[in-house]
Structure formats: C-alpha cells, structure tokens
Write a protein that holds these residues in place. Structure first.
Motif, short mmCIF file in Angstrom:
data_model
loop_
_atom_site.label_atom_id
_atom_site.label_comp_id
_atom_site.label_asym_id
_atom_site.label_seq_id
_atom_site.Cartn_x
_atom_site.Cartn_y
_atom_site.Cartn_z
N ALA A 133 0.84 -1.20 0.00
CA ALA A 133 0.00 0.00 0.00
C ALA A 133 0.87 1.25 0.00
O ALA A 133 0.57 2.25 -0.66
N TYR A 134 1.99 1.18 0.74
CA TYR A 134 2.92 2.31 0.71
C TYR A 134 3.48 2.51 -0.70
O TYR A 134 3.46 3.62 -1.24
N GLU A 135 3.99 1.44 -1.30
CA GLU A 135 4.65 1.56 -2.60
C GLU A 135 3.72 2.11 -3.66
O GLU A 135 4.12 2.95 -4.47
N LEU A 136 2.47 1.68 -3.68
CA LEU A 136 1.56 2.05 -4.76
C LEU A 136 0.76 3.33 -4.48
O LEU A 136 0.22 3.91 -5.41
N PHE A 137 0.69 3.77 -3.23
CA PHE A 137 -0.10 4.96 -2.92
C PHE A 137 0.72 6.03 -2.20
O PHE A 137 0.94 7.11 -2.74
N ALA A 138 1.17 5.74 -0.98
CA ALA A 138 1.87 6.76 -0.20
C ALA A 138 3.19 7.18 -0.85
O ALA A 138 3.50 8.37 -0.92
N GLY A 139 3.97 6.20 -1.32
CA GLY A 139 5.25 6.53 -1.94
C GLY A 139 5.10 7.42 -3.15
O GLY A 139 5.85 8.38 -3.34
N ARG A 140 4.10 7.14 -3.96
CA ARG A 140 3.86 7.96 -5.15
C ARG A 140 3.45 9.38 -4.77
O ARG A 140 3.85 10.35 -5.41
N ALA A 141 2.62 9.49 -3.72
CA ALA A 141 2.20 10.82 -3.27
C ALA A 141 3.39 11.63 -2.78
O ALA A 141 3.52 12.83 -3.08
N ILE A 142 4.28 11.00 -2.02
CA ILE A 142 5.46 11.71 -1.50
C ILE A 142 6.37 12.14 -2.64
O ILE A 142 6.88 13.27 -2.66
N ARG A 143 6.58 11.26 -3.60
CA ARG A 143 7.44 11.62 -4.73
C ARG A 143 6.82 12.75 -5.55
O ARG A 143 7.53 13.64 -6.03
N ARG A 144 5.52 12.74 -5.70
CA ARG A 144 4.86 13.83 -6.43
C ARG A 144 5.01 15.15 -5.69
O ARG A 144 5.31 16.19 -6.30
N LEU A 145 4.81 15.15 -4.38
CA LEU A 145 4.95 16.37 -3.59
C LEU A 145 6.37 16.93 -3.67
O LEU A 145 6.57 18.14 -3.58
N GLY A 147 8.33 16.69 -6.28
CA GLY A 147 8.71 16.97 -7.66
C GLY A 147 9.47 15.85 -8.33
O GLY A 147 10.15 16.06 -9.33
N ARG A 148 9.33 14.63 -7.81
CA ARG A 148 10.04 13.49 -8.38
C ARG A 148 9.13 12.68 -9.29
O ARG A 148 7.92 12.86 -9.33
N ASN A 149 9.76 11.74 -10.00
CA ASN A 149 9.02 10.82 -10.86
C ASN A 149 8.12 9.95 -9.98
O ASN A 149 8.58 9.38 -8.98
N THR A 150 6.85 9.82 -10.34
CA THR A 150 5.92 9.07 -9.51
C THR A 150 5.93 7.57 -9.81
O THR A 150 5.24 6.81 -9.12
N GLU A 151 6.68 7.14 -10.81
CA GLU A 151 6.73 5.71 -11.11
C GLU A 151 7.42 4.95 -9.99
O GLU A 151 8.16 5.52 -9.18
N LEU A 152 7.20 3.65 -9.93
CA LEU A 152 7.85 2.82 -8.91
C LEU A 152 9.36 2.95 -9.00
O LEU A 152 9.92 2.95 -10.11
N PRO A 153 10.05 3.05 -7.86
CA PRO A 153 11.50 3.32 -7.87
C PRO A 153 12.34 2.06 -8.09
O PRO A 153 13.30 1.80 -7.36
N TYR A 154 11.96 1.26 -9.06
CA TYR A 154 12.70 0.05 -9.40
C TYR A 154 12.92 0.01 -10.91
O TYR A 154 12.06 0.46 -11.68
N GLN A 155 14.06 -0.52 -11.32
CA GLN A 155 14.29 -0.73 -12.74
C GLN A 155 13.41 -1.89 -13.20
O GLN A 155 13.21 -2.86 -12.48
N SER A 156 12.89 -1.77 -14.40
CA SER A 156 12.05 -2.84 -14.94
C SER A 156 12.65 -3.36 -16.25
O SER A 156 13.38 -2.64 -16.94
N ARG A 157 12.33 -4.60 -16.54
CA ARG A 157 12.76 -5.18 -17.81
C ARG A 157 11.75 -6.24 -18.24
O ARG A 157 11.00 -6.77 -17.42
N GLU A 158 11.74 -6.52 -19.54
CA GLU A 158 10.87 -7.55 -20.07
C GLU A 158 11.53 -8.91 -19.87
O GLU A 158 12.68 -9.12 -20.28
N MET A 159 10.82 -9.84 -19.21
CA MET A 159 11.33 -11.18 -18.97
C MET A 159 10.24 -12.20 -19.28
O MET A 159 9.08 -11.84 -19.48
N ILE A 160 10.61 -13.48 -19.30
CA ILE A 160 9.71 -14.54 -19.71
C ILE A 160 9.42 -15.48 -18.54
O ILE A 160 10.33 -15.84 -17.79
N THR A 161 8.17 -15.87 -18.39
CA THR A 161 7.80 -16.77 -17.30
C THR A 161 8.22 -18.20 -17.61
O THR A 161 7.90 -18.74 -18.67
N ALA A 162 8.92 -18.81 -16.67
CA ALA A 162 9.29 -20.22 -16.81
C ALA A 162 8.14 -21.12 -16.40
O ALA A 162 8.06 -22.28 -16.82
N ARG A 163 7.26 -20.62 -15.54
CA ARG A 163 6.06 -21.33 -15.13
C ARG A 163 4.88 -20.35 -15.08
O ARG A 163 5.08 -19.14 -15.01
#
Length: 229
Positions: A133-145, A147-163
């Motif tokens: 709940a923090y990551e998806l709501f509170a963290g984004r609100a704090i970053r917006r206040l 002046g930061r990027n509101t996206e999740l603070p993790y690098q993302s990449r395209e990967m394939i599911t093994a299962r």
C-alpha cells in the motif's frame, strides 16, 4: 557561475507517520515503523514525526487534526473490525475519500485529507499489506509532492515466465518472482501465503492487473527488480 541570484526549488515534503499499536503482541509494531521510515527517506521525504499511538478513534483523530506536515500516513486499524478506527477518525478529521481498493496485498488501504487539506494515506497494519500500500499509494504521493518521478523506484525489464503465474480475477495482485536461467523468471509463493518472507526470497515482482487471471508459461511481461533499483 551561471549568473543567477535565485533558483526555483521544491522543498522535500515533511511526512508525519502515526502507527496504531496492535491489539495483541505482534511483530508488526516493530516492522512497519522502520520499513516505512526507510521508504519515506528513499522517496525524498523528511520525517517530521513517527509516533506509536493507541488504537482508538479519538487519539487518531486528534493526531490528524494537529498534523502540520505536507502528508500524513496512518499505519494500522484500517480494516472494518470492531477495533479498527483509522477510517472513521479520518472521516471525522476531514474527508475519507476512499476506503478499500482492489489490491492484493493491501485491500484495506484508505485515502483522504484533513480539514486543513493535508493528504492522508491509511496503510494496513499487516506488514506485507503495509509495504505494498505504501509503494503504490503513499510513496507515489510523497514523490509527487517532492517533484520526483511518480513511477515505482525500481528498474524494470521484459522477462519470460518459466512457469504459469496465477492470480485472482478482480484484484490487482503483486506477485514475487525469482530469476531463473537466462531471461526467465520463476513465480514464488504469494505474499498472501508467506508475508514479508516472500520479498526476502524474491529478486523482484510482477504486477498482475485486476482484469487478468495471471500469465501462462512463456509469456513476456514487465518485471520490477530489487537489485537494479
């Protein structure tokens, strides 16, 4: 050196954290505070105060009314049980705009503001629910206040599911994963089953939207990785 005497800046938002004491002896009292403080600092916030308080409506309401920070976070007491008063306290202190979201874990999250206009995020007391709940709501609100990027603070990449990754229809679900061979990922037991231990053993996570029942084996999807944040 640039010939400027003044520059425009964005002040780091001040955050007040109110932790409702659990009704029974629980590890959540020890884990939610440190976890949230670290996340707030990561997102550029300044913690004005982090206090543990009694789990009653009047105490929570009074603490919210007195808030002079840019945003307040209340942890715990967000459910609908007899001992859960955070939502009612926020409604009395100002406005409870949302109570309950289609998120697993974190479905008892709440959002609103005090009568003086301070945004308030209600985070569930269960540590894993508090985290997401923090990551998806509170963290984004704090970053917006701030002046930061509101996206999740993790690098993302395209990967394939093994299962196959399985998810319940109608809920946005955060699913922990571990890296496999090559560019593949392996699903781990859900956060609902293992709590924060799922995050400890994971290399990252995927977000399954509420309109999906998961991803089949061999699907390519966006993965957020902890070690590349």
């Amino acid at each position: 050196m640039a010939g400027l005497s003044e520059v425009s800046v964005v002040r780091r938002p001040r955050v007040r954290i109110l932790i409702c004491k659990p009704t029974k002896a629980s590890a959540s009292e020890d884990s939610n505070g440190p976890m949230t403080r670290v996340a707030v600092e990561r997102d550029g916030g300044v913690i004005g105060e982090c206090v543990a308080m009694e789990r009653d409506k009047l105490s929570i309401r009074a603490a919210l009314v007195e808030t002079d920070a840019e945003i307040a976070i209340v942890i715990g007491g967000t459910g609908r049980g007899a001992g859960d008063h955070s939502a009612a306290a926020l409604a009395d202190a100002g406005e409870l705009a949302i109570h309950g979201v289609a998120l697993c874990p974190g479905e008892t999250t709440g959002l609103g503001r005090t009568a003086s206009g301070v945004p308030v995020v209600l985070l569930p007391g269960a540590p894993v629910s508090c985290l997401w709940a923090y990551e998806l709501f509170a963290g984004r609100a704090i970053r917006r206040l701030g002046g930061r990027n509101t996206e999740l603070p993790y690098q993302s990449r395209e990967m394939i599911t093994a299962r196959k990754i399985v998810s319940a229809l109608g809920m946005t679900e955060i699913c922990p994963v571990r890296r496999g061979a090559g560019d593949t990922i392996e699903p781990l037991p859900s956060f609902a089953e293992t709590g924060l231990m799922a995050a400890v053993g994971a290399d990252g996570f995927v977000i399954v939207p509420q309109g999906s029942e998961g991803y089949p084996q061999g699907a390519r999807m966006t993965v957020y990785l902890y070690d590349e944040c």
